[in-house]
Design a protein around this motif. Structure first.
Motif, short mmCIF file in Angstrom:
data_model
loop_
_atom_site.label_atom_id
_atom_site.label_comp_id
_atom_site.label_asym_id
_atom_site.label_seq_id
_atom_site.Cartn_x
_atom_site.Cartn_y
_atom_site.Cartn_z
N LEU A 1 -4.21 4.54 2.00
CA LEU A 1 -3.92 4.78 3.41
C LEU A 1 -5.00 4.24 4.34
O LEU A 1 -4.86 4.32 5.56
N VAL A 2 -6.07 3.71 3.75
CA VAL A 2 -7.18 3.19 4.54
C VAL A 2 -6.88 1.77 5.00
O VAL A 2 -6.45 0.93 4.20
N LYS A 3 -7.11 1.51 6.27
CA LYS A 3 -6.96 0.16 6.80
C LYS A 3 -8.33 -0.49 6.84
O LYS A 3 -9.29 0.07 7.35
N GLY A 4 -8.42 -1.69 6.30
CA GLY A 4 -9.71 -2.37 6.24
C GLY A 4 -10.37 -2.17 4.90
O GLY A 4 -9.72 -1.92 3.88
N SER A 5 -11.70 -2.25 4.88
CA SER A 5 -12.46 -2.15 3.64
C SER A 5 -12.39 -0.74 3.06
O SER A 5 -12.48 0.25 3.79
N ILE A 6 -12.25 -0.67 1.75
CA ILE A 6 -12.23 0.61 1.04
C ILE A 6 -13.64 0.87 0.52
O ILE A 6 -14.17 0.06 -0.25
N THR A 7 -14.25 1.94 0.95
CA THR A 7 -15.62 2.23 0.55
C THR A 7 -15.70 3.59 -0.16
O THR A 7 -14.83 4.45 -0.02
N PRO B 1 -6.68 11.17 -6.71
CA PRO B 1 -6.77 11.57 -5.29
C PRO B 1 -7.54 10.57 -4.42
O PRO B 1 -7.11 10.25 -3.31
N LYS B 2 -8.67 10.08 -4.92
CA LYS B 2 -9.43 9.07 -4.17
C LYS B 2 -8.61 7.80 -4.01
O LYS B 2 -8.63 7.15 -2.95
N MET B 3 -7.86 7.44 -5.06
CA MET B 3 -7.02 6.25 -4.99
C MET B 3 -5.95 6.40 -3.92
O MET B 3 -5.66 5.46 -3.16
N LEU B 4 -5.34 7.58 -3.83
CA LEU B 4 -4.29 7.83 -2.83
C LEU B 4 -4.86 7.72 -1.41
O LEU B 4 -4.20 7.16 -0.52
N VAL B 5 -6.04 8.24 -1.21
CA VAL B 5 -6.68 8.13 0.10
C VAL B 5 -6.94 6.67 0.44
O VAL B 5 -6.72 6.22 1.57
N GLN C 1 0.81 -1.21 0.00
CA GLN C 1 0.00 0.00 0.00
C GLN C 1 0.85 1.27 0.00
O GLN C 1 0.57 2.21 -0.74
N HIS C 2 1.89 1.30 0.85
CA HIS C 2 2.72 2.49 0.92
C HIS C 2 3.52 2.68 -0.37
O HIS C 2 3.68 3.81 -0.86
N LEU C 3 4.01 1.60 -0.95
CA LEU C 3 4.74 1.69 -2.21
C LEU C 3 3.84 2.21 -3.32
O LEU C 3 4.23 3.10 -4.09
N LEU C 4 2.62 1.68 -3.38
CA LEU C 4 1.67 2.15 -4.40
C LEU C 4 1.28 3.60 -4.16
O LEU C 4 1.12 4.37 -5.12
N PHE C 5 1.16 3.98 -2.89
CA PHE C 5 0.82 5.37 -2.58
C PHE C 5 1.88 6.33 -3.12
O PHE C 5 1.55 7.30 -3.82
N PHE C 6 3.15 6.07 -2.82
CA PHE C 6 4.22 6.96 -3.28
C PHE C 6 4.38 6.92 -4.80
O PHE C 6 4.66 7.94 -5.43
N THR C 7 4.16 5.75 -5.41
CA THR C 7 4.27 5.63 -6.86
C THR C 7 3.22 6.48 -7.56
O THR C 7 3.54 7.28 -8.46
N PHE C 8 1.97 6.32 -7.16
CA PHE C 8 0.90 7.06 -7.82
C PHE C 8 0.87 8.53 -7.41
O PHE C 8 0.41 9.37 -8.18
N LYS D 1 -14.98 -4.59 -8.24
CA LYS D 1 -13.64 -5.19 -8.34
C LYS D 1 -12.76 -4.31 -9.22
O LYS D 1 -12.34 -4.69 -10.32
N HIS D 2 -12.46 -3.14 -8.70
CA HIS D 2 -11.66 -2.15 -9.42
C HIS D 2 -11.20 -1.11 -8.42
O HIS D 2 -11.66 -1.09 -7.28
N PHE D 3 -10.29 -0.22 -8.87
CA PHE D 3 -9.83 0.83 -7.97
C PHE D 3 -10.61 2.12 -8.13
O PHE D 3 -10.41 3.08 -7.39
#
Length: 324
Positions: free
Chosen positions: A89-95, A82-86, A27-34, A179-181
């Motif tokens: 950082l979310v722990k648990g289900s992404i809603t 921006p929503k993807m970056l948030v 998650q952190h790697l993807l956060f910094f990449t995007f 089933k998508h980001f």
């Protein structure tokens, strides 16, 4: 005595997004990449804004259209990233709230539709410049350029409205998972219980009609361009003519090759991961690559950036922009 209402009749207030990865260590790697990709996309397209507005040498139809392409790219990237970056950082289900999801889908369609027609307009501009150079100023008048840009935004709006409005009547089951980001329509329809037939038909026909029409407009323009350029006797003249549209040709190629593979790939190679990779290409990477391609391949843009940086170094301001 009445029993509890079926789950399908409950009011759905949010969707669950599967995201790019369920592994916390990624998650952190993807956060910094995007985050880096988004930063490059925004800075790059803002630079296109600045040079096309400030430098008087770029006050021509070609760069007027490039300005609006940069605006579309900023809209496209900002709708998704921006929503993807948030979410990273979310722990648990992404809603995501239903209204927010529908809004995001609307702007994805708007940006995608506008982008393909803007590229068609830019191809037509290069056609007029190369095939009818003596009539270029007359043909590409300011009023006509505004009409072309307005038409591109209108086509994007129509494409978006056609695909968004039917979704409002679709029924979703309980805790629907996309089933998508992001809230793209195909994975959103897969999460529905019923009422998807109309949306699927409209999506298919609108994608074929809007996509093929914009592609044909671009293709016809380039057929005329290539035919005209090949008739030029000198190698230097052919190179100069091709160089004026090479950046646009690369951008169009990246977009349509990705789209072609997305919609023609056999079901045997279809997967959630592959769909997400292709979606990342045209919704996130393309807005980042467009300003880079136009900066590296376009001598006028590079020269304008050089003049602006020189003026900033000498005077420290750009209060007299038309003298850059």
């Amino acid at each position: 005595m009445l029993g509890p209402e079926p789950e399908n009749d409950t009011l759905l207030t949010e969707f669950i997004l599967s995201g790019l990865s369920s592994h916390p260590e990624l998650q952190h790697l993807l956060f910094f990449t995007f985050c880096l990709i988004y930063t490059i996309a925004i800075i790059g397209n803002l630079l296109i804004f600045i040079v096309t507005v400030i430098d008087c040498h770029l006050h021509s139809p070609m760069y007027f259209f490039l300005f609006h392409l940069a605006l579309v790219d900023i809209c496209y990237a900002t709708t998704v990233v921006p929503k993807m970056l948030v979410n990273f950082l979310v722990k648990g289900s992404i809603t995501i709230a239903v209204n927010a999801c529908i809004t995001q889908m609307f702007f994805i369609f708007l940006s995608a539709g506008c982008e393909v027609f803007m590229l068609s307009v830019m191809a037509y501009d290069r056609y007029v410049a190369i095939c009818n150079p003596l009539k270029y100023q007359e043909a590409m008048s300011k009023h006509f350029c505004y009409q072309l840009v307005g038409s591109s935004w209108a086509m994007g709006l129509l494409y978006s409205a056609l695909n968004t409005i039917p979704v409002l009547n679709i029924q979703f089951c309980g805790h629907a998972e996309i089933k998508h980001f992001s809230c793209e329509l195909p994975p959103l329809l897969s999460a529905a219980c019923s009422g998807t037939y109309l949306s699927k038909v409209i999506l298919l026909f609108s994608a074929v009609i809007f996509g093929s029409s914009s592609f044909l407009l671009t293709l016809i323009s380039y057929i005329y361009i290539i035919t005209t350029v090949l008739k030029i006797q000198s190698a230097e003249g052919r190179h100069k003519a091709f160089s004026t549209c090479s950046s646009h040709f690369i951008v169009v190629g990246l977009l349509y090759i990705t789209a072609l593979f997305q919609y023609t790939k056999p079901k045997s190679v279809s997967s959630i991961i592959l769909d997400q990779v292709l979606s990342t290409q045209y919704s996130i990477l393309t807005p980042m690559l467009n300003p880079i391609i136009y900066s590296l391949k376009n001598k006028d843009v590079k020269a304008a950036l050089g003049r602006i940086l020189k003026k900033l170094a000498v005077t420290g301001d750009l209060t007299d922009p038309f003298q850059v």
